[in-house]
Enzyme design. Structure first.
Site, short mmCIF file in Angstrom:
data_model
loop_
_atom_site.label_atom_id
_atom_site.label_comp_id
_atom_site.label_asym_id
_atom_site.label_seq_id
_atom_site.Cartn_x
_atom_site.Cartn_y
_atom_site.Cartn_z
N GLU A 59 49.03 39.60 44.09
CA GLU A 59 48.96 38.16 43.91
C GLU A 59 50.35 37.55 43.73
O GLU A 59 50.67 36.49 44.28
CB GLU A 59 48.09 37.81 42.69
CG GLU A 59 46.67 38.34 42.76
CD GLU A 59 46.54 39.70 42.08
OE1 GLU A 59 47.36 40.60 42.37
OE2 GLU A 59 45.62 39.87 41.26
N ALA A 161 38.36 70.72 60.51
CA ALA A 161 38.24 70.61 61.96
C ALA A 161 37.27 71.69 62.43
O ALA A 161 37.30 72.82 61.95
CB ALA A 161 39.60 70.79 62.63
N ALA A 171 36.57 84.05 66.90
CA ALA A 171 36.16 85.31 66.30
C ALA A 171 37.35 86.13 65.80
O ALA A 171 37.24 86.89 64.84
CB ALA A 171 35.34 86.13 67.30
N THR A 276 35.65 79.24 51.87
CA THR A 276 35.34 79.68 50.50
C THR A 276 35.57 78.57 49.50
O THR A 276 34.71 78.28 48.65
CB THR A 276 36.19 80.91 50.13
OG1 THR A 276 35.93 81.97 51.05
CG2 THR A 276 35.88 81.37 48.72
#
Length: 339
Positions: A59, A161, A171, A276
């Site tokens: 302000e 992601a 893998a 985890t």
């Protein structure tokens, strides 16, 4: 932001929200407030956002820019003006002295010490209106700060992601990069306005991340979040998270609530740990928002984005609701909040 005139109070509040977003991440421990001053003809005569610690509130910044044109004008601000002396005088004093005509704000100040500004302004003869675009402000630029005021604990956003089949790595464990360059730039922008980035020792040992916020050209952002590593394992002294590009805190625990209490002086925390740590925080109910960058790729394999969250059947599923869905480059960014 070159708007010179507005046709409604809602439009003015929308501009105040933009100013609020512009200063987000720079005002800690103050809230990132935005303010716009509109004369009787709808012309914007002053605007601004909260300055960094020790500086003026939004302000006062807007009043300073408006000068004498603030007299009789409408001040539109994202949060109720404060009514206490801190490092700066009360904003209500400045508004009264400037002889503004009306003050419009979105959300009330929940701080018992700083609050009460609306009553003070009304007593001084100013017109006061509240609640304008309140939900948009509370779920937007002031989301994290308001959560901190309510709970005394930082707001936690879990970011991850993933491929469209819910995998956070291939893998063989490789994950650089699942998300697109556009998504990574978006993440760095979010890091730059966060107070802390949280990972587990497993992520540090596996990926050796720097956990810094960077600009599009790869240089360090002017403001860096605190890097927080959680867990009881030691990390090597040469780990990038220990370099001098930003400060780092080690928290030797596996308990999410202990982590949050250790970070109680922070407001906005990004959880970027692996499955985890994410699972532990979800089981503890310690995550307030989810940001999922979903890439249009399929990986298969066993590496999921999150481990056990304590759900044994569909009835007990942890249920969230979509806050927004947006396209970021070729990826989707899903934002979810708890029901």
């Amino acid at each position: 932001m070159n708007v010179e005139q507005v046709k409604s109070i809602d439009e003015a509040m929308g501009l105040a929200i933009e100013h609020s977003y512009q200063v987000k991440g720079t005002t800690y421990p103050k809230p990132p407030v935005g303010a716009v001053i509109v004369d009787p003809n709808g012309r914007i005569v002053g605007a601004g956002g909260t300055e960094p610690a020790g500086g003026d509130h939004a302000e006062v910044v807007a009043l300073r820019r408006a000068g004498g044109l603030a007299a009789g004008a409408i001040v539109v601000v994202t949060m109720e003006p404060c009514n206490h002396y801190g490092k700066t005088p009360p904003c209500v004093n400045a508004l009264i002295e400037a002889r503004v005509g009306t003050v419009v704000y979105a959300v009330a100040d929940p701080n018992g010490i700083a609050g009460g500004g609306a009553g003070r302004l009304s007593a001084a003869g100013l017109q006061v209106r509240s609640g304008v675009l309140a939900e948009q402000v509370a779920a937007g630029p002031l989301r994290e700060w308001l959560h901190k005021q309510r709970t005394g604990l930082p707001h936690v956003t879990w970011k991850y992601a993933t491929s469209i089949d819910g995998r956070s790595a291939a893998a063989d464990g490789s994950s650089q990069w699942i998300s697109s360059e556009a998504a990574r730039l978006d993440l760095h922008r979010r890091r730059a306005i966060a107070d802390a980035i949280l990972v587990g020792t497993g992520t540090v040992l596996a990926d050796d991340p720097a956990l810094t916020a960077r600009l599009a050209d790869g240089s360090l952002a002017p403001q860096q979040p605190l890097r927080v590593v959680v867990g009881k394992r030691d990390i090597p002294p040469e780990a990038r998270v220990l370099n001098d590009e930003a400060r780092t805190m080690m928290i030797r625990t596996h308990e999410p609530m202990e982590v949050l209490r250790a970070l109680s002086d922070r407001t906005d925390v990004l959880l970027e740990g692996g499955p985890t740590l994410a699972g532990a925080f979800l089981r503890a109910g310690a995550i307030n928002r989810i940001l999922a960058y979903v890439a249009p790729i399929l990986l298969g394999g066993p590496v999921t984005a999150v481990d056990d969250v304590g759900v044994s059947n569909i009835t007990n599923a942890l249920r969230w609701q979509f806050d927004s869905v947006e396209k970021v480059g070729p990826d989707l960014l899903l934002s979810l909040v708890a029901r």
